[in-house]
Design an enzyme around this catalytic site. Sequence first.
Site, mmCIF file in Angstrom:
data_model
loop_
_atom_site.group_PDB
_atom_site.id
_atom_site.type_symbol
_atom_site.label_atom_id
_atom_site.label_comp_id
_atom_site.label_asym_id
_atom_site.label_seq_id
_atom_site.Cartn_x
_atom_site.Cartn_y
_atom_site.Cartn_z
ATOM 1 N N ASP A 35 -21.568 5.477 10.617
ATOM 2 C CA ASP A 35 -21.470 6.882 11.033
ATOM 3 C C ASP A 35 -22.216 7.137 12.339
ATOM 4 O O ASP A 35 -21.770 7.938 13.176
ATOM 5 C CB ASP A 35 -22.013 7.795 9.934
ATOM 6 C CG ASP A 35 -21.117 7.812 8.702
ATOM 7 O OD1 ASP A 35 -19.946 7.421 8.828
ATOM 8 O OD2 ASP A 35 -21.598 8.209 7.623
ATOM 9 N N GLU A 110 6.034 -11.534 -5.131
ATOM 10 C CA GLU A 110 5.004 -10.534 -4.851
ATOM 11 C C GLU A 110 5.073 -9.395 -5.867
ATOM 12 O O GLU A 110 6.157 -9.074 -6.344
ATOM 13 C CB GLU A 110 5.235 -9.937 -3.446
ATOM 14 C CG GLU A 110 5.422 -10.973 -2.349
ATOM 15 C CD GLU A 110 6.190 -10.451 -1.136
ATOM 16 O OE1 GLU A 110 6.456 -9.226 -1.094
ATOM 17 O OE2 GLU A 110 6.520 -11.255 -0.258
ATOM 18 N N LYS A 112 5.468 -5.615 -6.945
ATOM 19 C CA LYS A 112 6.182 -4.490 -6.320
ATOM 20 C C LYS A 112 5.319 -3.235 -6.461
ATOM 21 O O LYS A 112 5.187 -2.679 -7.553
ATOM 22 C CB LYS A 112 7.545 -4.290 -6.983
ATOM 23 C CG LYS A 112 8.405 -3.243 -6.306
ATOM 24 C CD LYS A 112 9.797 -3.194 -6.956
ATOM 25 C CE LYS A 112 10.681 -2.170 -6.248
ATOM 26 N NZ LYS A 112 10.166 -0.805 -6.410
ATOM 27 N N ARG A 133 10.438 5.715 4.831
ATOM 28 C CA ARG A 133 11.702 4.984 4.712
ATOM 29 C C ARG A 133 12.904 5.931 4.775
ATOM 30 O O ARG A 133 13.916 5.617 5.405
ATOM 31 C CB ARG A 133 11.735 4.212 3.391
ATOM 32 C CG ARG A 133 13.051 3.475 3.170
ATOM 33 C CD ARG A 133 13.103 2.718 1.857
ATOM 34 N NE ARG A 133 14.417 2.111 1.717
ATOM 35 C CZ ARG A 133 15.479 2.721 1.187
ATOM 36 N NH1 ARG A 133 15.378 3.956 0.737
ATOM 37 N NH2 ARG A 133 16.638 2.107 1.110
#
Length: 378
Positions: A35, A110, A112, A133
């Site tokens: 910070d 992989e 999902k 998308r």
Amino acid sequence: MDYREEIKQLRDALNEHGYKYYVLDAPTISDYEYDMLNRRLEELEAQHPEEVTPDSPTQRIGGKTLEGFASYTHESPLESLQDVFSAEEVEEFCQRMDEALGKETAYSLEPKVDGLSVALEYREGVFVRGATRGDGRTGEDVTENLKTIRSIPMVLPDKLPRLIVRGEVYMSRAVFEELNAQREIQGKPLLANPRNAAAGSLRQLDPKVCAERKLDIQVFNLQLAEGREFVSHQETLDYLASQRFRVIPHKMLSGTAACQAEIARINDNRMEYPFDIDGAVIKVNSLTDRVKLGSTAKFPKWAVAFKYPPEKKPAQVLDIVIQVGRTGVLTPKAVLTPVRLAGTNVTNATLHNQDLIREKDIRIGDTVIVQKAGEIIP
């Protein structure tokens, strides 16, 4: 030290520490130290506003509320995947691949992620645009909100002319539960599930609200890379990891039996992931083979998504109460011993109406099997 040099050093240091914290989960300085570096950079940029650039770590949360989202046309379509639901369908897919390619096919397998798919575009190594998308060809430009996701790098080590990657934005279960606990205290309606919460957060018109939701991302595909050639999916994932993206966990394997075993392993260990999953994805590894296999009008032929059946667990009916809806409709509800399903604790289930209670002979003290319809409603 010249202020320009100090600004550069601060940006480099903040990008490095941000990568270690948000992507590697291995911070090397305290939050306070981070910070303080960020505050010093903000001071210098306030003194020299001409030095502020869009990729500066201070620019992750824009100060301006948007009026709406512009549409974005995906140069490389974000295709959906064909779903399969059984071991037999997985075997059929693997056999089709072997027959079409004339060899035992190598795959990437992989989890999902149950989230919201997005494309991230970089030019000369700088993040310039990100979009949902949508229908696969046209989405919404949500760049300002994506900038608030700390695991998305603003600058990349390599300065390719253009790079587009695809990933899944999600809200971790821990953040989801924390957010719902806060909303309950505030008397606000609870969010249904992490996926809906992530989708709603990414479409907030005020980036500050999105930033408060602490979204994350798993990158799983390279859509376009100008000035670089790749031969396999594994190679692209290794490259994306080297560019400081958080890359989806994956295994390279071949043969139906190995695929089935990995699908089962992912399901057995689904709660070890910080994100919800609703299946496993099997992809042909060779990019040349993918081109050869091509796509149908709807899906690529070189990949499928195995969808897991809804999780089911036993629970005891502690009570049956009547719930009054907003329109005055009375709905019976079962109060259950707590069970954890699809990442959330379930203590109630709707019984719809008296006819259902009679038909199934549901009584207080009964043991019932509980599942979530669409992983949302018990």
